[in-house]
Design a protein around this motif. Structure first.
Motif, PDB file in Angstrom:
ATOM      1  N   SER A  44       0.828  -1.210   0.000  1.00  0.00           N
ATOM      2  CA  SER A  44       0.000   0.000   0.000  1.00  0.00           C
ATOM      3  C   SER A  44       0.860   1.256   0.000  1.00  0.00           C
ATOM      4  O   SER A  44       0.466   2.276  -0.586  1.00  0.00           O
ATOM      5  N   ILE A  45       2.074   1.194   0.588  1.00  0.00           N
ATOM      6  CA  ILE A  45       2.953   2.370   0.502  1.00  0.00           C
ATOM      7  C   ILE A  45       3.404   2.581  -0.945  1.00  0.00           C
ATOM      8  O   ILE A  45       3.421   3.716  -1.452  1.00  0.00           O
ATOM      9  N   LEU A  46       3.730   1.479  -1.649  1.00  0.00           N
ATOM     10  CA  LEU A  46       4.137   1.616  -3.051  1.00  0.00           C
ATOM     11  C   LEU A  46       2.981   2.123  -3.906  1.00  0.00           C
ATOM     12  O   LEU A  46       3.179   2.945  -4.816  1.00  0.00           O
ATOM     13  N   LEU A  47       1.751   1.650  -3.614  1.00  0.00           N
ATOM     14  CA  LEU A  47       0.592   2.151  -4.370  1.00  0.00           C
ATOM     15  C   LEU A  47       0.365   3.636  -4.092  1.00  0.00           C
ATOM     16  O   LEU A  47      -0.025   4.386  -4.995  1.00  0.00           O
ATOM     17  N   ALA A  48       0.630   4.052  -2.847  1.00  0.00           N
ATOM     18  CA  ALA A  48       0.506   5.477  -2.530  1.00  0.00           C
ATOM     19  C   ALA A  48       1.512   6.299  -3.320  1.00  0.00           C
ATOM     20  O   ALA A  48       1.184   7.372  -3.843  1.00  0.00           O
ATOM     21  N   LEU A  49       2.756   5.789  -3.457  1.00  0.00           N
ATOM     22  CA  LEU A  49       3.764   6.495  -4.266  1.00  0.00           C
ATOM     23  C   LEU A  49       3.323   6.567  -5.722  1.00  0.00           C
ATOM     24  O   LEU A  49       3.507   7.587  -6.387  1.00  0.00           O
ATOM     25  N   THR A  50       2.727   5.466  -6.226  1.00  0.00           N
ATOM     26  CA  THR A  50       2.242   5.473  -7.611  1.00  0.00           C
ATOM     27  C   THR A  50       1.154   6.512  -7.812  1.00  0.00           C
ATOM     28  O   THR A  50       1.141   7.243  -8.796  1.00  0.00           O
ATOM     29  N   ALA A  51       0.218   6.586  -6.852  1.00  0.00           N
ATOM     30  CA  ALA A  51      -0.849   7.570  -6.981  1.00  0.00           C
ATOM     31  C   ALA A  51      -0.305   8.988  -6.857  1.00  0.00           C
ATOM     32  O   ALA A  51      -0.847   9.928  -7.445  1.00  0.00           O
ATOM     33  N   TYR A  52       0.803   9.154  -6.112  1.00  0.00           N
ATOM     34  CA  TYR A  52       1.377  10.495  -5.951  1.00  0.00           C
ATOM     35  C   TYR A  52       2.061  10.960  -7.224  1.00  0.00           C
ATOM     36  O   TYR A  52       1.936  12.120  -7.614  1.00  0.00           O
ATOM     37  N   THR A  53       2.788  10.058  -7.916  1.00  0.00           N
ATOM     38  CA  THR A  53       3.517  10.490  -9.112  1.00  0.00           C
ATOM     39  C   THR A  53       2.620  10.572 -10.332  1.00  0.00           C
ATOM     40  O   THR A  53       2.983  11.212 -11.304  1.00  0.00           O
ATOM     41  N   GLY A  54       1.468   9.893 -10.335  1.00  0.00           N
ATOM     42  CA  GLY A  54       0.648   9.899 -11.535  1.00  0.00           C
ATOM     43  C   GLY A  54       1.135   8.852 -12.512  1.00  0.00           C
ATOM     44  O   GLY A  54       2.010   8.055 -12.202  1.00  0.00           O
ATOM     45  N   THR A  56       3.310   7.828 -15.041  1.00  0.00           N
ATOM     46  CA  THR A  56       4.549   8.068 -15.780  1.00  0.00           C
ATOM     47  C   THR A  56       5.316   6.762 -15.814  1.00  0.00           C
ATOM     48  O   THR A  56       4.859   5.753 -15.295  1.00  0.00           O
ATOM     49  N   LEU A  57       6.512   6.784 -16.402  1.00  0.00           N
ATOM     50  CA  LEU A  57       7.328   5.571 -16.415  1.00  0.00           C
ATOM     51  C   LEU A  57       7.849   5.243 -15.023  1.00  0.00           C
ATOM     52  O   LEU A  57       8.054   4.090 -14.695  1.00  0.00           O
ATOM     53  N   THR A  58       8.046   6.287 -14.205  1.00  0.00           N
ATOM     54  CA  THR A  58       8.505   6.047 -12.830  1.00  0.00           C
ATOM     55  C   THR A  58       7.494   5.235 -12.050  1.00  0.00           C
ATOM     56  O   THR A  58       7.843   4.296 -11.323  1.00  0.00           O
ATOM     57  N   SER A  59       6.197   5.568 -12.218  1.00  0.00           N
ATOM     58  CA  SER A  59       5.183   4.833 -11.469  1.00  0.00           C
ATOM     59  C   SER A  59       5.073   3.397 -11.966  1.00  0.00           C
ATOM     60  O   SER A  59       4.806   2.478 -11.183  1.00  0.00           O
ATOM     61  N   ILE A  60       5.328   3.191 -13.272  1.00  0.00           N
ATOM     62  CA  ILE A  60       5.322   1.813 -13.772  1.00  0.00           C
ATOM     63  C   ILE A  60       6.481   1.023 -13.167  1.00  0.00           C
ATOM     64  O   ILE A  60       6.350  -0.153 -12.828  1.00  0.00           O
ATOM     65  N   LYS A  61       7.628   1.700 -12.978  1.00  0.00           N
ATOM     66  CA  LYS A  61       8.753   1.012 -12.321  1.00  0.00           C
ATOM     67  C   LYS A  61       8.418   0.677 -10.881  1.00  0.00           C
ATOM     68  O   LYS A  61       8.756  -0.406 -10.390  1.00  0.00           O
ATOM     69  N   ILE A  62       7.730   1.596 -10.189  1.00  0.00           N
ATOM     70  CA  ILE A  62       7.334   1.307  -8.802  1.00  0.00           C
ATOM     71  C   ILE A  62       6.390   0.115  -8.762  1.00  0.00           C
ATOM     72  O   ILE A  62       6.486  -0.766  -7.892  1.00  0.00           O
ATOM     73  N   LEU A  63       5.475   0.046  -9.757  1.00  0.00           N
ATOM     74  CA  LEU A  63       4.560  -1.103  -9.811  1.00  0.00           C
ATOM     75  C   LEU A  63       5.324  -2.401 -10.075  1.00  0.00           C
ATOM     76  O   LEU A  63       4.943  -3.458  -9.562  1.00  0.00           O
ATOM     77  N   THR A  64       6.432  -2.308 -10.855  1.00  0.00           N
ATOM     78  CA  THR A  64       7.255  -3.502 -11.075  1.00  0.00           C
ATOM     79  C   THR A  64       7.874  -3.990  -9.772  1.00  0.00           C
ATOM     80  O   THR A  64       7.932  -5.190  -9.504  1.00  0.00           O
ATOM     81  N   ILE A  65       8.324  -3.028  -8.930  1.00  0.00           N
ATOM     82  CA  ILE A  65       8.859  -3.413  -7.612  1.00  0.00           C
ATOM     83  C   ILE A  65       7.776  -4.092  -6.794  1.00  0.00           C
ATOM     84  O   ILE A  65       8.026  -5.100  -6.109  1.00  0.00           O
ATOM     85  N   ALA A  66       6.532  -3.567  -6.877  1.00  0.00           N
ATOM     86  CA  ALA A  66       5.423  -4.179  -6.130  1.00  0.00           C
ATOM     87  C   ALA A  66       5.180  -5.603  -6.599  1.00  0.00           C
ATOM     88  O   ALA A  66       4.968  -6.508  -5.776  1.00  0.00           O
ATOM     89  N   VAL A  67       5.232  -5.835  -7.916  1.00  0.00           N
ATOM     90  CA  VAL A  67       5.026  -7.190  -8.448  1.00  0.00           C
ATOM     91  C   VAL A  67       6.139  -8.117  -7.978  1.00  0.00           C
ATOM     92  O   VAL A  67       5.900  -9.277  -7.601  1.00  0.00           O
ATOM     93  N   LEU A  68       7.404  -7.609  -7.937  1.00  0.00           N
ATOM     94  CA  LEU A  68       8.512  -8.449  -7.479  1.00  0.00           C
ATOM     95  C   LEU A  68       8.349  -8.816  -6.005  1.00  0.00           C
ATOM     96  O   LEU A  68       8.621  -9.953  -5.606  1.00  0.00           O
TER      97      LEU A  68
END
Lengths: 105, 201
Positions: A44-54, A56-68
């Motif tokens: 949920s912290i990673l999802l919060a970061l994704t929602a904060y950045t909107g 972009t490619l950065t948020s897709i990378k954060i989602l990749t970390i969440a999947v890992l």
């Protein structure tokens, strides 16, 4: 607003996990507390970061970390629990049933 | 003597049923489909990691992932069920299956988190290792089911043993509600088992 809510929920889950590691009696129940930290809190912290950045490619990378985390966390906790049982670490006295030790002593 | 005979006949019927289901599910993806699937997943991962859409970078990623997937196509796609065309399968996977899994899983996750927080505060735990049975037979399917069970707070897979009737999972449960294998399976697995059976065999 959404990211703030998710962030506070993640931090609360992390605090409960840390308290659980101290309070629970044996290896297996403590593993429950640490597993809960990763799934509920870190995701949920990673999802919060994704929602904060909107979007972009950065948020897709954060989602990749969440999947890992989603893939690696159960593997590690399963390996720890199985090795502890194989090494002969007994569950605590309040354990009601242990079918694994009964079937494969 | 006759009792022994009936027992043996029952056993032979069970083995026959198992062989029939395995033959039915033997049909997996063809080699080309496996290579295309592995290559597309690998190149998508490369594009996300490199985060650039330049022609040269994407071309290098495509060539290298094609080379890898020619050698390693069996590794990830061995246990996927073949039903319908591959494109149809990918579309239904991304549009129907994944949202369904997220919908099933999200509510279980929230409920389980609240439950474990309650256990931490009040310490009213009743831990124990119960065993549950599953109909999934392949390695990848059982691994996915065990991982999803472990990810749910409150349950932790300790070991998986393969028996004649199917695979048996030993699950450490922080709040044992029932000792019966079937009812424990219903509570712990929920709809995850049926969901995974549509993809893996």
């Amino acid at each position: 607003m959404l990211e703030l809510l998710l962030f506070i929920a993640g931090c609360a889950v992390m605090v409960f996990g840390a308290v659980g590691i101290i309070r629970f009696p044996d290896v297996y129940t403590r593993l429950h507390a640490s597993t809960k930290c990763d799934t509920g809190g870190a995701l949920s912290i990673l999802l919060a970061l994704t929602a904060y950045t909107g979007i972009t490619l950065t948020s897709i990378k954060i989602l990749t970390i969440a999947v890992l985390i989603f893939l690696l966390n159960p593997v590690v906790s399963h390996a720890l629990a199985r090795t502890a049982h194989k090494r002969g670490i007994k569950p605590d006295k309040i354990t009601v049933v242990d079918m694994y030790a009964r079937d494969y002593p | 003597m006759s009792k022994m005979h009936f027992y043996l006949r029952e056993r032979i019927d069970k083995i026959k049923a198992k062989v029939e289901t395995e033959l039915k599910y033997e049909k997996s993806l063809t080699k080309t489909q496996k290579i295309v699937l592995t290559c597309s997943v690998l190149s998508l991962y490369w594009i996300i990691l490199s985060s650039s859409f330049e022609f040269f970078s994407v071309l290098i990623g495509l060539v290298v992932s094609l080379g890898i997937s020619i050698f390693a196509y069996e590794l990830f796609t061995k246990d996927i069920r073949s039903r319908g065309h591959l494109i149809e399968k990918i579309l239904s996977f991304s549009l129907i299956y994944i949202p369904e899994l997220i919908f099933i899983y999200l509510f279980r996750l929230i409920e389980a988190n609240v439950n474990v927080a309650k256990h931490v505060i009040f310490m009213d735990i009743k831990p124990g290792i119960v065993k549950i049975k599953t109909d999934l037979r392949s390695d990848t399917g059982v691994t996915a089911l065990a991982n999803l069970i472990t990810l749910t707070p409150g349950t932790l897979t300790v070991d998986v043993k393969e028996t004649l009737e199917g695979n048996t999972l030993y699950v450490h449960w922080i709040d044992v509600k029932t000792f019966s294998s079937e009812r424990a399976g219903d509570i712990i697995k929920g709809g995850l088992d049926k969901w995974l059976e549509r993809i893996f065999w």
